[in-house]
Design a protein around this motif. Structure first.
Motif, PDB file in Angstrom:
ATOM      1  N   MET A  80       0.958  -1.242  -0.020  1.00 49.14           N
ATOM      2  CA  MET A  80       0.033  -0.052   0.099  1.00 49.14           C
ATOM      3  C   MET A  80       1.057   1.336  -0.002  1.00 49.14           C
ATOM      4  O   MET A  80       0.673   2.229  -0.764  1.00 49.14           O
ATOM      5  N   LEU A  81       1.879   1.384   0.849  1.00 47.67           N
ATOM      6  CA  LEU A  81       2.853   2.444   0.832  1.00 47.67           C
ATOM      7  C   LEU A  81       3.609   2.637  -0.477  1.00 47.67           C
ATOM      8  O   LEU A  81       3.641   3.689  -0.883  1.00 47.67           O
ATOM      9  N   GLU A  83       2.615   1.810  -3.244  1.00 46.40           N
ATOM     10  CA  GLU A  83       1.599   2.233  -4.250  1.00 46.40           C
ATOM     11  C   GLU A  83       1.668   4.044  -4.134  1.00 46.40           C
ATOM     12  O   GLU A  83       1.593   4.621  -5.119  1.00 46.40           O
ATOM     13  N   GLY A  84       1.215   4.424  -2.962  1.00 48.93           N
ATOM     14  CA  GLY A  84       1.361   5.669  -2.635  1.00 48.93           C
ATOM     15  C   GLY A  84       2.618   6.356  -2.973  1.00 48.93           C
ATOM     16  O   GLY A  84       2.596   7.801  -3.660  1.00 48.93           O
ATOM     17  N   ASN A  88       2.903   9.249  -5.962  1.00 48.03           N
ATOM     18  CA  ASN A  88       3.384  10.650  -5.557  1.00 48.03           C
ATOM     19  C   ASN A  88       4.418  10.998  -6.212  1.00 48.03           C
ATOM     20  O   ASN A  88       4.390  12.309  -6.737  1.00 48.03           O
ATOM     21  N   TYR A  96       7.186  11.261  -2.059  1.00 54.64           N
ATOM     22  CA  TYR A  96       6.788  11.884  -1.083  1.00 54.64           C
ATOM     23  C   TYR A  96       5.990  10.834  -0.038  1.00 54.64           C
ATOM     24  O   TYR A  96       5.411  10.093  -0.474  1.00 54.64           O
ATOM     25  N   CYS A  97       6.305  10.786   1.207  1.00 55.69           N
ATOM     26  CA  CYS A  97       5.766  10.250   2.274  1.00 55.69           C
ATOM     27  C   CYS A  97       4.128   9.966   2.126  1.00 55.69           C
ATOM     28  O   CYS A  97       3.379  11.061   2.030  1.00 55.69           O
ATOM     29  N   PRO A  98       3.539   8.542   2.133  1.00 55.42           N
ATOM     30  CA  PRO A  98       2.031   8.614   1.720  1.00 55.42           C
ATOM     31  C   PRO A  98       1.397   8.961   2.861  1.00 55.42           C
ATOM     32  O   PRO A  98      -0.009   9.111   2.676  1.00 55.42           O
ATOM     33  N   CYS A  99       1.692   9.362   4.115  1.00 53.19           N
ATOM     34  CA  CYS A  99       1.077   9.670   5.461  1.00 53.19           C
ATOM     35  C   CYS A  99       1.198  11.083   5.701  1.00 53.19           C
ATOM     36  O   CYS A  99       0.892  11.242   6.994  1.00 53.19           O
ATOM     37  N   ARG A 100       1.768  11.655   4.966  1.00 47.12           N
ATOM     38  CA  ARG A 100       1.975  13.175   5.465  1.00 47.12           C
ATOM     39  C   ARG A 100       1.957  13.872   4.128  1.00 47.12           C
ATOM     40  O   ARG A 100       2.086  13.532   2.941  1.00 47.12           O
ATOM     41  N   LEU A 101       1.462  15.396   4.228  1.00 48.63           N
ATOM     42  CA  LEU A 101       1.122  16.086   3.106  1.00 48.63           C
ATOM     43  C   LEU A 101       2.472  17.047   2.885  1.00 48.63           C
ATOM     44  O   LEU A 101       2.795  17.797   4.055  1.00 48.63           O
ATOM     45  N   ILE A 102       2.794  17.262   1.659  1.00 46.94           N
ATOM     46  CA  ILE A 102       3.947  18.359   1.544  1.00 46.94           C
ATOM     47  C   ILE A 102       3.262  19.665   1.857  1.00 46.94           C
ATOM     48  O   ILE A 102       2.048  20.219   1.816  1.00 46.94           O
ATOM     49  N   LEU A 112      10.339  14.909   3.504  1.00 45.90           N
ATOM     50  CA  LEU A 112       9.213  14.055   3.298  1.00 45.90           C
ATOM     51  C   LEU A 112       9.540  12.973   2.140  1.00 45.90           C
ATOM     52  O   LEU A 112       8.431  12.271   1.794  1.00 45.90           O
ATOM     53  N   TRP A 133       6.796   6.988  10.862  1.00 48.99           N
ATOM     54  CA  TRP A 133       5.526   7.501  10.834  1.00 48.99           C
ATOM     55  C   TRP A 133       4.559   6.487  10.217  1.00 48.99           C
ATOM     56  O   TRP A 133       3.325   6.090  10.578  1.00 48.99           O
ATOM     57  N   CYS A 134       4.895   6.024   9.043  1.00 53.84           N
ATOM     58  CA  CYS A 134       3.843   5.411   8.233  1.00 53.84           C
ATOM     59  C   CYS A 134       3.875   3.845   8.476  1.00 53.84           C
ATOM     60  O   CYS A 134       2.930   3.015   8.094  1.00 53.84           O
TER      61      CYS A 134
ATOM     62  N   GLU B  11      -3.378   6.044   0.282  1.00 59.70           N
ATOM     63  CA  GLU B  11      -2.397   4.950   0.517  1.00 59.70           C
ATOM     64  C   GLU B  11      -1.883   5.045   1.943  1.00 59.70           C
ATOM     65  O   GLU B  11      -0.470   4.689   2.207  1.00 59.70           O
ATOM     66  N   CYS B  12      -2.621   5.483   3.040  1.00 57.20           N
ATOM     67  CA  CYS B  12      -2.019   5.494   4.229  1.00 57.20           C
ATOM     68  C   CYS B  12      -2.576   4.456   4.975  1.00 57.20           C
ATOM     69  O   CYS B  12      -3.890   4.575   5.262  1.00 57.20           O
ATOM     70  N   HIS B  14      -2.435   4.233   8.342  1.00 51.64           N
ATOM     71  CA  HIS B  14      -3.310   4.593   9.540  1.00 51.64           C
ATOM     72  C   HIS B  14      -4.636   4.943   9.058  1.00 51.64           C
ATOM     73  O   HIS B  14      -5.764   4.876   9.844  1.00 51.64           O
ATOM     74  N   TRP B  39      -4.123  13.273  -0.897  1.00 55.74           N
ATOM     75  CA  TRP B  39      -3.091  13.269  -1.914  1.00 55.74           C
ATOM     76  C   TRP B  39      -3.393  13.219  -3.513  1.00 55.74           C
ATOM     77  O   TRP B  39      -2.671  13.110  -4.434  1.00 55.74           O
ATOM     78  N   LEU B  63       1.985  17.848   8.805  1.00 55.54           N
ATOM     79  CA  LEU B  63       0.479  17.722   8.227  1.00 55.54           C
ATOM     80  C   LEU B  63       0.610  16.053   8.069  1.00 55.54           C
ATOM     81  O   LEU B  63       0.762  15.493   6.975  1.00 55.54           O
ATOM     82  N   ARG B  64       0.073  15.427   9.064  1.00 57.92           N
ATOM     83  CA  ARG B  64       0.190  13.956   8.957  1.00 57.92           C
ATOM     84  C   ARG B  64      -1.427  13.506   8.766  1.00 57.92           C
ATOM     85  O   ARG B  64      -2.217  14.130   8.958  1.00 57.92           O
ATOM     86  N   THR B  65      -1.298  12.252   8.159  1.00 61.94           N
ATOM     87  CA  THR B  65      -2.743  11.665   7.901  1.00 61.94           C
ATOM     88  C   THR B  65      -2.858  10.588   9.100  1.00 61.94           C
ATOM     89  O   THR B  65      -1.671   9.948   9.103  1.00 61.94           O
TER      90      THR B  65
END
Ligand code: SF4
Ligand SMILES: [Zn+2]
Lengths: 141, 92
Positions: A80-81, A83-84, A88, A96-102, A112, A133-134, B11-12, B14, B39, B63-65
């Motif tokens: 899943m990660l 894929e993200g 991205n 970029y990290c799939p669980c945080r936003l730029i 990130l 984090w992810c 794709e997160c 969490h 995203w 900014l986390r998800t």
């Protein structure tokens, strides 16, 4: 400020404040000359090849081997990660990290890019079952 | 009705874990979250960024998800939490 440097003997590229005194590949001393980011890009990726998912997975497994962490054994999560990350890269230019936003502050956002410096994340630090984090990387048990 | 937002990413992991808990909470309590994917939707991403000063200090400076936001009280909750924790947060 970090810059790009190229070994004039073997074309190794270094990104940093200072060039290495000795080239780690060809061992020649004082071989590095400053170059432009464009030149660095052409040298490191002449055909503009995209990084593929399996390659990246192998790269982070290799990277984790010599460290105190490993890629999460939970394969579903890892897929899943990945894929993200690749969505991205495609849609936003970098993995970029799939669980945080730029934030759109370029310096901030470079933090990130996966793998990030997750050793300082409070989800990792001082935790027996720490993870990034992810959860792409977990402390080896 | 409370003004609640859930910022999430497709794709997160969490968010994947939290989504059923959120759905259950919406069913059991009289609340609903505006669920905004960040995203794959620039408008949602810009909205989340516009709350950066409120969200970041409570989410490790980032900014986390997922991030749960109460627009009225500017109360923030982020990451994977237990059902009861989320429920308590929404009832504040
Ligand atoms: S938190 Fe994990 S998945 Fe996200 S960028 Fe860092 S290492 Fe990659
Ligand atoms: Zn060299």
């Amino acid at each position: 400020m970090k810059k790009y440097w190229r070994c004039f003997v073997c074309n190794d590229i270094h990104y940093g404040v200072k060039p290495p005194e000795q080239c780690p590949t060809c061992m020649v001393l004082n071989a590095y000359v400053e170059i432009s980011p464009d030149e660095a890009k052409k040298v490191t990726n002449p055909s503009g090849e995209k990084f593929d998912r399996e390659k990246f997975l192998r790269a982070i497994e290799e990277f984790a081997k010599k460290n105190e962490f490993q890629v999460n054994p939970d394969q579903e999560k890892v897929q899943m990660l990945l894929e993200g990350l690749f969505n991205n890269e495609q849609n936003h230019g970098l993995k970029y990290c799939p669980c945080r936003l730029i934030t759109k502050d370029p310096d901030e956002d470079l933090k990130l890019v996966c793998p990030c410096h997750f050793l300082v994340h409070e989800t990792y630090q001082n935790k027996e079952d720490g993870e990034c984090w992810c959860g792409l990387f977990v402390k080896r048990r | 009705m409370k003004n609640l937002i859930m910022f999430w990413a497709r794709e997160c992991p969490h968010c994947k874990r939290m989504m059923p808990l959120v759905n259950r909470l919406e069913k059991e309590e009289d609340i609903s979250f505006e669920k905004l994917e960040i995203w794959h939707n620039e408008e949602n991403a810009d909205l989340m960024r516009s709350y950066r000063d409120i969200i970041a200090p409570k989410c490790g400076g980032q900014l986390r998800t997922p991030t749960f936001l109460n627009k009225e009280t500017e109360d923030v909750l982020c990451g994977e939490v237990e059902y009861e924790t989320l429920k308590e947060w929404t009832s504040k």
